[in-house]
Design an enzyme around this catalytic site. Structure first.
Site, PDB file in Angstrom:
ATOM      1  N   GLY A 151      16.032  68.069  63.769  1.00 48.04           N
ATOM      2  CA  GLY A 151      15.395  67.159  62.791  1.00 48.04           C
ATOM      3  C   GLY A 151      16.443  66.919  61.507  1.00 48.04           C
ATOM      4  N   PRO A 185      18.996  69.491  68.059  1.00 43.64           N
ATOM      5  CG  PRO A 185      21.262  69.202  67.539  1.00 43.64           C
ATOM      6  CD  PRO A 185      20.384  70.152  68.084  1.00 43.64           C
ATOM      7  N   GLY A 186      18.311  65.956  68.391  1.00 46.31           N
ATOM      8  CA  GLY A 186      18.161  64.907  69.331  1.00 46.31           C
ATOM      9  C   GLY A 186      18.892  63.786  68.527  1.00 46.31           C
ATOM     10  NE  ARG A 229      12.309  56.110  64.632  1.00 45.94           N
ATOM     11  CZ  ARG A 229      12.815  55.784  63.400  1.00 45.94           C
ATOM     12  NH1 ARG A 229      13.462  54.998  63.062  1.00 45.94           N
ATOM     13  NH2 ARG A 229      12.501  56.962  62.845  1.00 45.94           N
ATOM     14  CE1 TYR A 244       6.649  57.752  64.082  1.00 47.47           C
ATOM     15  CE2 TYR A 244       8.466  56.510  64.594  1.00 47.47           C
ATOM     16  CZ  TYR A 244       7.568  57.398  64.944  1.00 47.47           C
ATOM     17  OH  TYR A 244       7.353  58.089  66.237  1.00 47.47           O
ATOM     18  CB  CYS A 267       0.923  38.665  70.845  1.00 45.10           C
ATOM     19  SG  CYS A 267       1.490  37.343  71.787  1.00 45.10           S
ATOM     20  CD  GLU A 268       0.185  44.146  67.987  1.00 45.81           C
ATOM     21  OE1 GLU A 268      -0.121  44.459  67.083  1.00 45.81           O
ATOM     22  OE2 GLU A 268      -0.365  44.675  68.837  1.00 45.81           O
ATOM     23  CE1 TYR A 270      12.390  61.477  69.473  1.00 47.99           C
ATOM     24  CE2 TYR A 270      14.056  60.972  67.789  1.00 47.99           C
ATOM     25  CZ  TYR A 270      13.505  61.756  68.350  1.00 47.99           C
ATOM     26  OH  TYR A 270      13.400  63.229  68.256  1.00 47.99           O
TER      27      TYR A 270
HETATM   28  N1  LLP Z   1      12.656  70.198  68.563  1.00 46.15           N
HETATM   29  C1  LLP Z   1      11.411  69.845  68.839  1.00 46.15           C
HETATM   30  C2  LLP Z   1      10.344  70.863  69.028  1.00 46.15           C
HETATM   31  C3  LLP Z   1      10.906  68.331  68.341  1.00 46.15           C
HETATM   32  O1  LLP Z   1       9.547  68.409  68.129  1.00 46.15           O
HETATM   33  C4  LLP Z   1      11.857  67.345  68.022  1.00 46.15           C
HETATM   34  C5  LLP Z   1      11.212  66.155  67.732  1.00 46.15           C
HETATM   35  C6  LLP Z   1      13.091  67.641  68.172  1.00 46.15           C
HETATM   36  C7  LLP Z   1      13.591  68.910  68.372  1.00 46.15           C
HETATM   37  C8  LLP Z   1      14.225  66.700  67.735  1.00 46.15           C
HETATM   38  O2  LLP Z   1      14.050  66.121  66.506  1.00 46.15           O
HETATM   39  P1  LLP Z   1      15.358  65.312  66.071  1.00 46.15           P
HETATM   40  O3  LLP Z   1      16.391  66.135  65.958  1.00 46.15           O
HETATM   41  O4  LLP Z   1      15.499  64.396  66.830  1.00 46.15           O
HETATM   42  O5  LLP Z   1      14.870  64.686  64.751  1.00 46.15           O
HETATM   43  N2  LLP Z   1       9.741  59.428  67.389  1.00 46.15           N
HETATM   44  C9  LLP Z   1       9.966  59.808  66.019  1.00 46.15           C
HETATM   45  C10 LLP Z   1      10.427  61.308  66.098  1.00 46.15           C
HETATM   46  C11 LLP Z   1       9.647  62.453  66.652  1.00 46.15           C
HETATM   47  C12 LLP Z   1      10.439  63.919  66.814  1.00 46.15           C
HETATM   48  C13 LLP Z   1       9.665  64.716  67.368  1.00 46.15           C
HETATM   49  N3  LLP Z   1      10.058  65.749  67.534  1.00 46.15           N
HETATM   50  C14 LLP Z   1      10.895  58.930  65.577  1.00 46.15           C
HETATM   51  O6  LLP Z   1      11.282  58.113  66.124  1.00 46.15           O
HETATM   52  O7  LLP Z   1      11.134  59.074  64.344  1.00 46.15           O
END
Ligand code: LLP
Length: 428
Positions: free
Chosen positions: A244, A287-288, A326, A330, A356-357, A385
């Protein structure tokens, strides 16, 4: 703070990534095109791994596959020494096919299907149990099969100040069990001889710029660890603190300095464990976005420019909400630039997609050097994402995704063709 991929530069007014001219890349791979900078992914991984090695060696960094997962990305993150979290059978299958060792994989999800749980059991990956029903399903399905390690996902009840769709740690969240149910839940797990209880998981949300909610997480987890020790005489072996950490998309975003965040988090955690006489568990982070988001850019070709007098000028690109959902989902903001610097005066554009939006707008009031039809623009920060949330809306083909560095170009995903679009269709 990285606002652009590390290897991004203009050479003689032409944008380059990993030493490759983006104009050459679009000629070969067409647009829209996702491009990942390998150096940025490696750099960002080290931002987590290096301070952990120094301050908390008994730790793992799990790349959150939901951000962007393909066979090649799964291979790369494994080479970099990262583990992996997956949140569906499809992500798990991708990881297994890419050769990620099952012992490196953690499986999330609030409603894992029986099929998905069976796949996890078959490969012996660690399951992060999200609710009581899932525990029952797991116990039922794994009968007679190999042992399986489990963590429990807890709602820390921290309200991270981020978009409501990407908050996960608050009490009304669909993810995880309530803290008060933790001890009975562990007791249930302990009754099952084939389940090994490893520890706890928590994720507070995404795009978080403040270290306070993460530090608050320590204050929430320590009393729970203490209660587990006192009531059940168990030292948890793993504590997963989720991901996150926010990244830069536009000027309002001020990301944490990851190295110092990790240092201060680990130091506070060790101090608290020491004070409460708790054994130090393996510490996990997930982290993602912060690993791969800043590495990505998307390239688009300008198809038309449509001024509406005194109101705005639309700049139409050949992608939009299907390759980057996104903004429409969001209200996310992005930073844009032109692929060629031309020293024309700045102009403000509404950058609109081809879907088409009416809401298919990638950016409003974006200042760019005046553009012309047939030229290319780029969007920063699209490594996470975007590909993973892309769709075929309006039966458009999804873009290719390539990864570049000085040593070459790797095609991670080839561009879809019209034949791909009808591949699963059946005639009447
Ligand atoms: N761990 C868990 C359990 C999660 O649910 C998530 C993200 C992560 C790690 C990784 O989070 P990050 O570091 O990437 O923020 N589609 C949305 C984000 C949804 C994230 C869901 N969970 C966007 O594009 O902002």
């Amino acid at each position: 703070m990285i606002t652009k991929p590390i290897s991004f530069e203009y050479i003689e007014d032409k944008a380059h990534l990993g030493g490759h001219s983006l104009l050459d890349l679009v000629e070969t791979y067409k647009t829209p095109l996702y491009v990942l900078d390998k150096d940025t992914i490696c750099h960002n991984s080290k931002q987590f791994l290096d301070p952990l090695k120094a301050h908390y060696p008994n730790s793992k960094v799990l790349y959150a596959g939901k951000a962007n997962l393909t066979l090649g990305i799964a291979q790369l993150i494994t080479e970099l020494g990262l583990h992996l979290d997956v949140s569906s059978g499809g992500e798990l299958y991708t990881a297994i096919k890419a050769g990620v060792p099952p012992s490196n994989i953690y499986f999330h999800g609030n409603n894992k299907t029986h099929e998905e749980l069976n796949l996890a059991i078959q490969h012996g990956v660690t399951c992060i149990i999200d609710n009581k029903q899932e525990l029952e399903n797991l116990c039922h399905l794994h009968k007679g099969k190999n042992r399986i390690e489990v963590l429990i996902r807890l709602k820390p009840e921290i309200d991270a100040h981020t978009h409501k769709y990407i908050r996960t740690g608050q009490l009304d969240s669909k993810f995880g069990i309530e803290k008060k149910d933790c001890i009975p839940f562990i007791k249930e797990i302990l009754k099952h001889p084939k389940l090994t209880f490893k520890g706890l998981h928590s994720h507070i949300g995404s795009q978080i710029f403040d270290d306070k909610p993460f530090l608050e997480l320590i204050n929430i987890m320590i009393p729970i660890m203490k209660e587990i020790k006192e009531t059940l005489n168990i030292d948890i072996q793993e504590l997963n603190c989720g991901g996150g950490m926010g990244i830069f998309y536009s000027d309002n975003d001020h990301p944490l300095d990851i190295q110092s965040f990790i240092e201060s988090f680990c130091d506070s955690f060790k101090k608290e464990c020491h004070q409460h006489q708790l054994a130090l568990p393996t510490l996990l982070f997930e982290p993602g976005r912060s690993l791969i988001g800043p590495a990505g850019i998307t390239l688009y070709k300008i198809g038309a420019i449509k001024p509406i007098e005194q109101i705005k000028t639309y700049l139409f690109v050949d992608g939009g909400m299907a390759d980057n959902p996104r903004p429409i989902t969001y209200g996310a903001n992005y930073s844009f630039d032109t692929v060629i610097k031309n020293e024309r005066p700045l102009h403000h554009y509404s950058i609109a997609g081809k879907f088409c939006e009416s809401g298919d707008i990638l950016g409003e009031n974006i200042a760019l050097e005046a553009c012309e039809v047939g030229e290319y623009i780029l969007v920063f920060g699209t490594g996470a994402y975007n590909y993973s949330m892309a769709s075929n809306y309006n039966r458009n083909c999804r873009p290719a995704m390539i990864m570049v560095d000085q040593s070459g170009i790797t095609e991670l995903v080839r561009r879809e063709s019209y034949d791909d679009l009808i591949r699963l269709d059946q005639m009447l």
